[in-house]
Design an enzyme around this catalytic site. Structure first.
Site, PDB file in Angstrom:
ATOM      1  N   GLY A  82      43.225  59.718  28.479  1.00  0.00           N
ATOM      2  CA  GLY A  82      43.968  60.785  29.146  1.00  0.00           C
ATOM      3  C   GLY A  82      45.432  60.695  28.764  1.00  0.00           C
ATOM      4  CB  VAL A 126      46.906  33.795  39.311  1.00  0.00           C
ATOM      5  CG1 VAL A 126      45.642  33.905  40.114  1.00  0.00           C
ATOM      6  CG2 VAL A 126      48.113  33.986  40.198  1.00  0.00           C
ATOM      7  CB  ILE A 127      45.284  34.140  34.329  1.00  0.00           C
ATOM      8  CG1 ILE A 127      45.143  35.529  34.952  1.00  0.00           C
ATOM      9  CG2 ILE A 127      44.339  33.989  33.137  1.00  0.00           C
ATOM     10  CD1 ILE A 127      45.374  36.683  33.993  1.00  0.00           C
ATOM     11  CD  GLU A 158      54.645  27.872  34.898  1.00  0.00           C
ATOM     12  OE1 GLU A 158      53.601  28.503  34.727  1.00  0.00           O
ATOM     13  OE2 GLU A 158      55.776  28.407  34.974  1.00  0.00           O
ATOM     14  CB  VAL A 160      54.869  27.366  24.044  1.00  0.00           C
ATOM     15  CG1 VAL A 160      54.240  27.432  22.661  1.00  0.00           C
ATOM     16  CG2 VAL A 160      53.946  26.651  25.015  1.00  0.00           C
ATOM     17  CB  ALA A 200      47.270  32.835  31.240  1.00  0.00           C
ATOM     18  CB  VAL A 201      52.933  33.993  29.621  1.00  0.00           C
ATOM     19  CG1 VAL A 201      52.727  32.592  29.071  1.00  0.00           C
ATOM     20  CG2 VAL A 201      52.760  35.038  28.523  1.00  0.00           C
ATOM     21  CG  HIS A 205      32.623  23.304  67.066  1.00  0.00           C
ATOM     22  ND1 HIS A 205      33.607  22.637  66.364  1.00  0.00           N
ATOM     23  CD2 HIS A 205      31.642  22.392  67.321  1.00  0.00           C
ATOM     24  CE1 HIS A 205      33.244  21.365  66.218  1.00  0.00           C
ATOM     25  NE2 HIS A 205      32.050  21.192  66.797  1.00  0.00           N
TER      26      HIS A 205
HETATM   27  P1  FAD Z   1      42.934  48.239  35.619  1.00  0.00           P
HETATM   28  O1  FAD Z   1      41.884  47.503  36.340  1.00  0.00           O
HETATM   29  O2  FAD Z   1      43.603  47.569  34.477  1.00  0.00           O
HETATM   30  O3  FAD Z   1      42.292  49.607  35.155  1.00  0.00           O
HETATM   31  C1  FAD Z   1      42.986  50.536  34.397  1.00  0.00           C
HETATM   32  C2  FAD Z   1      42.003  51.384  33.626  1.00  0.00           C
HETATM   33  O4  FAD Z   1      42.719  52.451  33.017  1.00  0.00           O
HETATM   34  C3  FAD Z   1      41.299  50.623  32.506  1.00  0.00           C
HETATM   35  O5  FAD Z   1      39.930  50.889  32.549  1.00  0.00           O
HETATM   36  C4  FAD Z   1      41.918  51.197  31.251  1.00  0.00           C
HETATM   37  O6  FAD Z   1      41.034  51.216  30.145  1.00  0.00           O
HETATM   38  C5  FAD Z   1      42.218  52.620  31.703  1.00  0.00           C
HETATM   39  N1  FAD Z   1      43.250  53.306  30.910  1.00  0.00           N
HETATM   40  C6  FAD Z   1      44.443  52.840  30.464  1.00  0.00           C
HETATM   41  N2  FAD Z   1      45.104  53.805  29.792  1.00  0.00           N
HETATM   42  C7  FAD Z   1      44.316  54.906  29.817  1.00  0.00           C
HETATM   43  C8  FAD Z   1      44.440  56.217  29.316  1.00  0.00           C
HETATM   44  N3  FAD Z   1      45.534  56.638  28.661  1.00  0.00           N
HETATM   45  N4  FAD Z   1      43.419  57.083  29.502  1.00  0.00           N
HETATM   46  C9  FAD Z   1      42.308  56.698  30.186  1.00  0.00           C
HETATM   47  N5  FAD Z   1      42.147  55.482  30.686  1.00  0.00           N
HETATM   48  C10 FAD Z   1      43.131  54.595  30.517  1.00  0.00           C
HETATM   49  N6  FAD Z   1      43.129  40.685  41.091  1.00  0.00           N
HETATM   50  C11 FAD Z   1      42.677  40.396  42.324  1.00  0.00           C
HETATM   51  O7  FAD Z   1      43.058  41.062  43.288  1.00  0.00           O
HETATM   52  N7  FAD Z   1      41.786  39.376  42.536  1.00  0.00           N
HETATM   53  C12 FAD Z   1      41.340  38.611  41.516  1.00  0.00           C
HETATM   54  O8  FAD Z   1      40.538  37.688  41.735  1.00  0.00           O
HETATM   55  C13 FAD Z   1      41.799  38.890  40.209  1.00  0.00           C
HETATM   56  N8  FAD Z   1      41.362  38.155  39.165  1.00  0.00           N
HETATM   57  C14 FAD Z   1      41.800  38.475  37.908  1.00  0.00           C
HETATM   58  C15 FAD Z   1      41.349  37.699  36.843  1.00  0.00           C
HETATM   59  C16 FAD Z   1      41.766  37.991  35.565  1.00  0.00           C
HETATM   60  C17 FAD Z   1      41.270  37.142  34.411  1.00  0.00           C
HETATM   61  C18 FAD Z   1      42.629  39.096  35.333  1.00  0.00           C
HETATM   62  C19 FAD Z   1      43.057  39.449  33.937  1.00  0.00           C
HETATM   63  C20 FAD Z   1      43.087  39.855  36.383  1.00  0.00           C
HETATM   64  C21 FAD Z   1      42.685  39.553  37.687  1.00  0.00           C
HETATM   65  N9  FAD Z   1      43.133  40.271  38.781  1.00  0.00           N
HETATM   66  C22 FAD Z   1      42.703  39.959  40.030  1.00  0.00           C
HETATM   67  C23 FAD Z   1      44.064  41.397  38.624  1.00  0.00           C
HETATM   68  C24 FAD Z   1      43.276  42.715  38.689  1.00  0.00           C
HETATM   69  O9  FAD Z   1      42.295  42.718  37.683  1.00  0.00           O
HETATM   70  C25 FAD Z   1      44.229  43.885  38.513  1.00  0.00           C
HETATM   71  O10 FAD Z   1      45.265  43.793  39.474  1.00  0.00           O
HETATM   72  C26 FAD Z   1      43.490  45.190  38.710  1.00  0.00           C
HETATM   73  O11 FAD Z   1      42.428  45.321  37.812  1.00  0.00           O
HETATM   74  C27 FAD Z   1      44.448  46.363  38.538  1.00  0.00           C
HETATM   75  O12 FAD Z   1      43.771  47.541  38.795  1.00  0.00           O
HETATM   76  P2  FAD Z   1      44.217  48.930  38.146  1.00  0.00           P
HETATM   77  O13 FAD Z   1      43.191  49.911  38.559  1.00  0.00           O
HETATM   78  O14 FAD Z   1      45.633  49.172  38.430  1.00  0.00           O
HETATM   79  O15 FAD Z   1      44.127  48.690  36.578  1.00  0.00           O
HETATM   80  P1  NAD Z   2      51.290  34.878  36.534  1.00  0.00           P
HETATM   81  O1  NAD Z   2      52.545  35.616  36.701  1.00  0.00           O
HETATM   82  O2  NAD Z   2      50.468  34.527  37.707  1.00  0.00           O
HETATM   83  O3  NAD Z   2      51.579  33.492  35.796  1.00  0.00           O
HETATM   84  C1  NAD Z   2      52.208  33.411  34.557  1.00  0.00           C
HETATM   85  C2  NAD Z   2      52.827  32.042  34.456  1.00  0.00           C
HETATM   86  O4  NAD Z   2      53.247  31.851  33.125  1.00  0.00           O
HETATM   87  C3  NAD Z   2      54.059  31.876  35.345  1.00  0.00           C
HETATM   88  O5  NAD Z   2      53.921  30.710  36.112  1.00  0.00           O
HETATM   89  C4  NAD Z   2      55.202  31.799  34.361  1.00  0.00           C
HETATM   90  O6  NAD Z   2      56.243  30.966  34.791  1.00  0.00           O
HETATM   91  C5  NAD Z   2      54.508  31.217  33.140  1.00  0.00           C
HETATM   92  N1  NAD Z   2      55.158  31.533  31.877  1.00  0.00           N
HETATM   93  C6  NAD Z   2      55.773  32.674  31.506  1.00  0.00           C
HETATM   94  N2  NAD Z   2      56.225  32.562  30.240  1.00  0.00           N
HETATM   95  C7  NAD Z   2      55.881  31.328  29.805  1.00  0.00           C
HETATM   96  C8  NAD Z   2      56.058  30.624  28.590  1.00  0.00           C
HETATM   97  N3  NAD Z   2      56.686  31.187  27.559  1.00  0.00           N
HETATM   98  N4  NAD Z   2      55.574  29.369  28.490  1.00  0.00           N
HETATM   99  C9  NAD Z   2      54.936  28.787  29.545  1.00  0.00           C
HETATM  100  N5  NAD Z   2      54.739  29.413  30.727  1.00  0.00           N
HETATM  101  C10 NAD Z   2      55.198  30.666  30.851  1.00  0.00           C
HETATM  102  O7  NAD Z   2      50.469  35.706  35.448  1.00  0.00           O
HETATM  103  P2  NAD Z   2      48.961  35.529  34.951  1.00  0.00           P
HETATM  104  O8  NAD Z   2      48.418  34.227  35.384  1.00  0.00           O
HETATM  105  O9  NAD Z   2      48.983  35.884  33.515  1.00  0.00           O
HETATM  106  O10 NAD Z   2      48.238  36.668  35.748  1.00  0.00           O
HETATM  107  C11 NAD Z   2      48.633  38.044  35.567  1.00  0.00           C
HETATM  108  C12 NAD Z   2      48.431  38.833  36.813  1.00  0.00           C
HETATM  109  O11 NAD Z   2      47.060  38.941  37.121  1.00  0.00           O
HETATM  110  C13 NAD Z   2      49.121  38.199  37.997  1.00  0.00           C
HETATM  111  O12 NAD Z   2      50.067  39.088  38.486  1.00  0.00           O
HETATM  112  C14 NAD Z   2      48.065  37.964  39.002  1.00  0.00           C
HETATM  113  O13 NAD Z   2      48.435  38.442  40.270  1.00  0.00           O
HETATM  114  C15 NAD Z   2      46.866  38.742  38.503  1.00  0.00           C
HETATM  115  N6  NAD Z   2      45.708  37.879  38.734  1.00  0.00           N
HETATM  116  C16 NAD Z   2      45.306  37.695  40.018  1.00  0.00           C
HETATM  117  C17 NAD Z   2      44.265  36.842  40.286  1.00  0.00           C
HETATM  118  C18 NAD Z   2      43.853  36.623  41.699  1.00  0.00           C
HETATM  119  O14 NAD Z   2      44.226  37.420  42.553  1.00  0.00           O
HETATM  120  N7  NAD Z   2      43.090  35.586  42.002  1.00  0.00           N
HETATM  121  C19 NAD Z   2      43.628  36.175  39.260  1.00  0.00           C
HETATM  122  C20 NAD Z   2      44.069  36.370  37.975  1.00  0.00           C
HETATM  123  C21 NAD Z   2      45.114  37.238  37.728  1.00  0.00           C
END
Ligand code: FAD
Ligand code: NAD
Length: 475
Positions: A122, A191-192, A211, A245, A276-277, A451
Site C-alpha cells: 500500500g 529484549v531480543i 551490550e 562492537v 539485536a540493537v 493459596h
Molecule cells: P508489524 O507487526 O511489524 O506489522 C506491520 C505489517 O505491515 C507487516 O506485515 C508488514 O509487512 C506490513 N507492511 C509494511 N509496509 C507495508 C506497505 N507499504 N504496504 C502493506 N503492508 C506493509 N512484542 C510484544 O508485545 N511481545 C513480545 O513477546 C514480542 N516479542 C518479539 C520478538 C521478536 C523477535 C520481535 C522482532 C519483536 C517482538 N515484539 C514483541 C514486538 C512486536 O512484534 C511488535 O511490537 C509488533 O509486531 C508491532 O506491530 P505492528 O502492527 O505495529 O507492526
Molecule cells: P532493545 O531496545 O530492547 O535492545 C537493544 C539493545 O542493544 C539496547 O540494550 C542497546 O543499548 C543495545 N545496543 C544498541 N546499539 C548497540 C551496539 N552498537 N552494540 C551493542 N549494543 C547495542 O531492542 P531489541 O532487543 O532489538 O528489540 C526491539 C524491539 O522489539 C524492542 O523495542 C522491544 O520492545 C520489542 N520486543 C519486545 C519483546 C517483548 O515484549 N517480550 C520481545 C522482543 C522484542
C-alpha cells in the site's frame, strides 16, 4: 476504476489487523492491505508479531525451557529421562505449525468480520487515496474516508556487523537456525538479545552478549535488573556490558567480533552473530510526498496522543509511531483509532502499558521504576517480597526473584510494579488492572489471593509496603 471504503488500513500486524476488525465491528466498510511474505513466498496476515516476533520466539522459548529443565532440573524432582535428545527439526516444525495456525486465524477473523483483506503493498497518495499493488498484479486505486498506517518496524543494521543472512543475522533468521550454533555472539543485550540468547543457550550454545550500555537493562527497575542479571550469570549467559562492537571479520571457522570496553580492545570468535540493537519504523515507499504526512527525524510517523498524523483523517499506530514497540500497545492504539473514527470516545492510557521479557526468570513491569520516581522527586514507599518465601514458587522449583511494589507515599496509589520470577508476565496482569483502576496498595492488601499461588507474592509485596507482610520479616 477505484474501490471505495470507509477505512483502509495499511499493515496487518497486531496494530493494523486489530484496527481493521474493530472498524468493521463498527459497521465501517474496511480494507486491510499487507505486504508480508514468508520465505516460502506465502502471503499471510499477522505481521512481525505472528511471523517473526512474539509468537515464534515464545514457541522456541517454551520448547528450549522444557529441554533445559529436563537436562538440569528433572533430577531434583526424582525424574530420570535416560539420554536426553534434541530434535531441532521437530522443535522448529512445532513453532512453524503454531505460526501457520495463528496466521490462518487472523485471515479467518478478517473475513468473518467482513474486512477485505488484500495481499500486496500500500502507498498513501494525497487525499486519502491508497495505491494498492498486489504481489503479482498491477496497481489499483483505493479511496477511503480514513486511512490508518500500521506498517510496523524492522531490525536496525549495524555498519560494523552487516547482515549476511548466513552468519551475521537479524532476529528473524535467528528464529530459523537449523542447527544449534556452538558459539553464538549476540550484539545488544536488550529484549531480543536476552530472549533469543536464552533460547540458543538453553539448547547448548555458548552465548556471549555484547551490550553497549554500562547498565544492564537500563529501562528496568534497578533492583529487578540486578536480580535478573545474577540469575542469567548463574545460567551461564556471558553478558558483557559497556561493549561497543567495532568490527567483524569473517574467517574460515567463524566470525571474529572486535569490540571495545573500558578495559580496552577485545576479540571473540563465534560461529554466528545475532544483531539485536533495536528496530526502526517502516515507511520506505509508503508516503507520497504530497500526502501531507510528516515523519520525525528518527523516521517515525508523527502523531498526536490520539494517533492523528499531520494529514486530515490519516492515522498511524503501532511500531511505526512513538512509544514502546510492543504488540499490545499497537493493538490498543488500533482499537482507539477505530473507535474515534466511528465517533466513539476512547483514550489510551500510555502510563499503564505492561512490558514482559520472556526469559527465565521472566521480567515484567508496569508504571514507574524506583529510579524514575527518585529522578522526578516523587515521595514513594516500597514493598518487596521474595519468591523464596512463596510455597508455589518452591513447589515449581523457581523460587528465585521478587515482586516489588512502589506507591505514592501520601496517597498510597500504586505507581509501579516490578517482577522478576516465575510467570512474571502472567502475574503483571493483576498489577495492570489495579493501576488501570487507580488502586492503592491497601486495595491489593484487602484482595483475597488463592493459596498456594504465585499471586500471593503480589499480595505480600503490597502488605510489605506498609510493613505488614505476613510471610516475610518486615524491615
Ligand atoms: P508489524 O507487526 O511489524 O506489522 C506491520 C505489517 O505491515 C507487516 O506485515 C508488514 O509487512 C506490513 N507492511 C509494511 N509496509 C507495508 C506497505 N507499504 N504496504 C502493506 N503492508 C506493509 N512484542 C510484544 O508485545 N511481545 C513480545 O513477546 C514480542 N516479542 C518479539 C520478538 C521478536 C523477535 C520481535 C522482532 C519483536 C517482538 N515484539 C514483541 C514486538 C512486536 O512484534 C511488535 O511490537 C509488533 O509486531 C508491532 O506491530 P505492528 O502492527 O505495529 O507492526
Ligand atoms: P532493545 O531496545 O530492547 O535492545 C537493544 C539493545 O542493544 C539496547 O540494550 C542497546 O543499548 C543495545 N545496543 C544498541 N546499539 C548497540 C551496539 N552498537 N552494540 C551493542 N549494543 C547495542 O531492542 P531489541 O532487543 O532489538 O528489540 C526491539 C524491539 O522489539 C524492542 O523495542 C522491544 O520492545 C520489542 N520486543 C519486545 C519483546 C517483548 O515484549 N517480550 C520481545 C522482543 C522484542
Amino acid at each position: 476504476m477505484s474501490k471505495k471504503f470507509d477505512v483502509v488500513v495499511i499493515g496487518a500486524g497486531p496494530a493494523g489487523y486489530v484496527a481493521a476488525i474493530r472498524a468493521a465491528q463498527h459497521g465501517l466498510s474496511t480494507a486491510c492491505v499487507d505486504a508480508w511474505q514468508n520465505p516460502d513466498g506465502m502471503s499471510v496476515f499477522g505481521g512481525t508479531c505472528l511471523n517473526a516476533g512474539c509468537i515464534p520466539s515464545k514457541a522456541l522459548l517454551e520448547s528450549s525451557e522444557f529441554y533445559h529443565r529436563a537436562r538440569v532440573e528433572f533430577a531434583d524432582h526424582g525424574i530420570g529421562v535416560g539420554k536426553l535428545e534434541l530434535d531441532l527439526a521437530v522443535m522448529q516444525a512445532r513453532k512453524a505449525d503454531i505460526v501457520r495456525e495463528l496466521c490462518g486465524g487472523i485471515g479467518g477473523l478478517l473475513k468473518a468480520n467482513g474486512v477485505t483483506g488484500l495481499h500486496g503493498r500500500g502507498r498513501l497518495l494525497p487525499d486519502k487515496k491508497v495505491e494498492y499493488t498486489p504481489h503479482d498484479g498491477k496497481p489499483e486505486l483505493l479511496e477511503a474516508e480514513h486511512v490508518i498506517l500500521a506498517t510496523g518496524s524492522m531490525p536496525v543494521e549495524l555498519p560494523a556487523a552487516p547482515f549476511d543472512g548466513e552468519r551475521i543475522v537479524d532476529s528473524q533468521s535467528a528464529l530459523e537456525f537449523d542447527a544449534v550454533p556452538k558459539r553464538l555472539g549476540v550484539i545488544g543485550g536488550g529484549v531480543i538479545g536476552l530472549e533469543l540468547g536464552s533460547v540458543w543457550q538453553r539448547l547448548g550454545a555458548e552465548v556471549t552478549v555484547l551490550e553497549a550500555m554500562d547498565t544492564f537493562l537500563f529501562m528496568v527497575d534497578g533492583q529487578v535488573a540486578r536480580e535478573a542479571q545474577r540469575q542469567f550469570k548463574q545460567q551461564g549467559l556471558d553478558i558483557r556490558l559497556g561493549a561497543m562492537v567495532r568490527a567483524t571479520e569473517q574467517i574460515d571457522d567463524g566470525i571474529i567480533l572486535k569490540y571495545d570496553d573500558e578495559q580496552g580492545a577485545h576479540e571473540i570468535t563465534v560461529d554466528k552473530v545475532v544483531v539485536a540493537v533495536g528496530r526502526r519504523p517502516v515507511t520506505d515507499g509508503l508516503l507520497d510526498p504530497l500526502a501531507g504526512v510528516d515523519v520525525t527525524a528518527r523516521g517515525f510517523v508523527e502523531v498526536d496522543d490520539e494517533c492523528r498524523t499531520t494529514a486530515l483523517n490519516v492515522w498511524a499506530i503501532g511500531d511505526v509511531v512513538r512509544g514502546p514497540m510492543l504488540a499490545h500497545k499497537g493493538s490498543e492504539e488500533g482499537v482507539m483509532v477505530a473507535d474515534l473514527i466511528a465517533g466513539d470516545i476512547n483514550e489510551m492510557n500510555y502510563d499503564v502499558i505492561p512490558s514482559v521479557i520472556y526469559t527465565s526468570p521472566e521480567i515484567a513491569w508496569v508504571g514507574k521504576t524506583e529510579e524514575e520516581l527518585r529522578q522526578a522527586n516523587i515521595e514513594y514507599k516500597s514493598g518487596v517480597f521474595n519468591f523464596a518465601a512463596s510455597g508455589r514458587a518452591k513447589a515449581m522449583n523457581q523460587a528465585a526473584g521478587l515482586v516489588k511494589i512502589l506507591a505514592d507515599a501520601g496517597t498510597d496509589r500504586i505507581l509501579g510494579v516490578h517482577i522478576c520470577g516465575p510467570l512474571a508476565g502472567e502475574l503483571i496482569g493483576e498489577a495492570v488492572l489495579a493501576m488501570e483502576f487507580q488502586a492503592s496498595t491497601e486495595d491489593l492488601q484487602r484482595t483475597i489471593h488463592g493459596h498456594p499461588t504465585l499471586t500471593e507474592a503480589i499480595h505480600e509485596a503490597a502488605l510489605a509496603v506498609d510493613g505488614r507482610a505476613i510471610h516475610a520479616i518486615n524491615r
